[in-house]
Design an enzyme around this catalytic site. Sequence first.
Site, mmCIF file in Angstrom:
data_model
loop_
_atom_site.group_PDB
_atom_site.id
_atom_site.type_symbol
_atom_site.label_atom_id
_atom_site.label_comp_id
_atom_site.label_asym_id
_atom_site.label_seq_id
_atom_site.Cartn_x
_atom_site.Cartn_y
_atom_site.Cartn_z
ATOM 1 N N GLN A 19 0.788 -1.220 -0.151
ATOM 2 C CA GLN A 19 -0.064 0.086 0.086
ATOM 3 C C GLN A 19 0.782 1.125 -0.008
ATOM 4 O O GLN A 19 0.409 2.238 -0.438
ATOM 5 C CB GLN A 19 -1.162 -0.046 1.190
ATOM 6 C CG GLN A 19 -0.068 0.127 2.333
ATOM 7 C CD GLN A 19 -1.094 0.055 3.668
ATOM 8 O OE1 GLN A 19 -1.558 -1.262 4.025
ATOM 9 N NE2 GLN A 19 -1.518 1.091 4.454
ATOM 10 N N CYS A 25 -5.112 0.626 3.699
ATOM 11 C CA CYS A 25 -5.171 -1.014 4.142
ATOM 12 C C CYS A 25 -6.516 -1.600 3.834
ATOM 13 O O CYS A 25 -6.946 -2.562 3.427
ATOM 14 C CB CYS A 25 -4.813 -1.289 5.458
ATOM 15 S SG CYS A 25 -5.876 -0.353 6.754
ATOM 16 N N HIS A 167 -5.915 -1.455 11.692
ATOM 17 C CA HIS A 167 -5.591 -1.839 10.396
ATOM 18 C C HIS A 167 -6.345 -2.952 9.837
ATOM 19 O O HIS A 167 -6.966 -3.813 10.522
ATOM 20 C CB HIS A 167 -4.087 -2.678 10.659
ATOM 21 C CG HIS A 167 -3.262 -2.853 9.383
ATOM 22 N ND1 HIS A 167 -3.180 -2.062 8.287
ATOM 23 C CD2 HIS A 167 -2.390 -3.871 9.071
ATOM 24 C CE1 HIS A 167 -2.333 -2.580 7.459
ATOM 25 N NE2 HIS A 167 -1.895 -3.714 7.988
ATOM 26 N N ASN A 194 -0.882 -9.482 4.522
ATOM 27 C CA ASN A 194 -0.770 -8.025 4.874
ATOM 28 C C ASN A 194 -0.525 -7.221 3.433
ATOM 29 O O ASN A 194 -0.294 -7.678 2.389
ATOM 30 C CB ASN A 194 0.392 -7.798 5.619
ATOM 31 C CG ASN A 194 0.208 -6.325 6.507
ATOM 32 O OD1 ASN A 194 -0.580 -5.496 5.947
ATOM 33 N ND2 ASN A 194 1.249 -6.080 7.382
#
Lengths: 233, 114
Positions: A19, A25, A167, A194
């Site tokens: 990102q 996110c 997150h 992630n």
Amino acid sequence: LPDDFDWRDHGAVGPVKNQGSCGSCWSFSASGALEGANYLATGEMKVLSEQQMVDCDHECDPSEHDSCDAGCNGGLMTNAFSYLLKSGGLESEKDYPYTGRDGACKFDKSKIAASVQNFSVVSIDEDQIAANLVKHGPLAIGINAAYMQTYIGGVSCPYICGRHLDHGVLLVGYGAAGFAPIRLKEKPYWIIKNSWGENWGEHGYYKICRGSNVRNKCGVDSMVSTVTAIHTS
Amino acid sequence: EEEPLIRQVVGGDDDNELELNAERHFASFVQRFGKSYRDADEHAHRLSVFKANLRRARRHQLLDPSAVHGVTKFSDLTPAEFRATYLGLRKTRRSFLRELGGSAQDAPVLPTDG
């Protein structure tokens, strides 16, 4: 429920992305869930656009009207799913590439690569989370990232961890037990994708403990949503 | 054996060791992640942030022994800079629960035995 399950073994997880220095996110979590759902609906892994959501999704939380998706300034995955229901769907990464900055909306309805049929919220129950994962594909989840800035690998299971969520990530699987590099202690864990690139964590992935005696560690069970994609031939 | 729940998390003399080696660690961090800083002041500031993050990684290692904690590509950012730049979830769970009756609906309970 299988003891171990990993959607990466079944082709339902796209490449690890990055990102960059942008608080987007939420769009990576939402696009990852739709990539998996679209794969289950069509048999094809299409890498989808986050930038379309960063630029075009300003959907607001139905219960908190001052909290709307705001590109690099943050958002919420269920808001993003609502936006995708209204917009008709999401373009591919190739057609609407990621820049990591807020920009003017360039959505082109004729280039939709995947569409949301519906989405739902899973209760804080690890068996239900595992069952929805196995049935519907990767899940969009929130987590407290306090230990992730220094995380290098292994199964994270902090003695103390806040449950306020900051997150958005993607739950892609779970394991019955993982040996931690430092201590040969078996811990069942969630496998989380992630959006900080492959040179973070375990090739872009994070593992956090799960199970009855460590339930909802770092808030990982408390914001889980699943999406289903429209079946296209 | 179970971990003692009360652990010493503030280092003793290994603070000196950390201080001594921080500059070396920082040099390899800068090279490994291709970092570059505007000027000498910024470099000095980032070194001090890096040292603080070394201590933080050590505390995390003590509090989270089943994972590995250490130097990552975010080790020159303060926790506040890290949160502001690389996260991005706008809501806490509290408002999320209120949404359950909104556009997001509860997932039906699935069978989990057998």
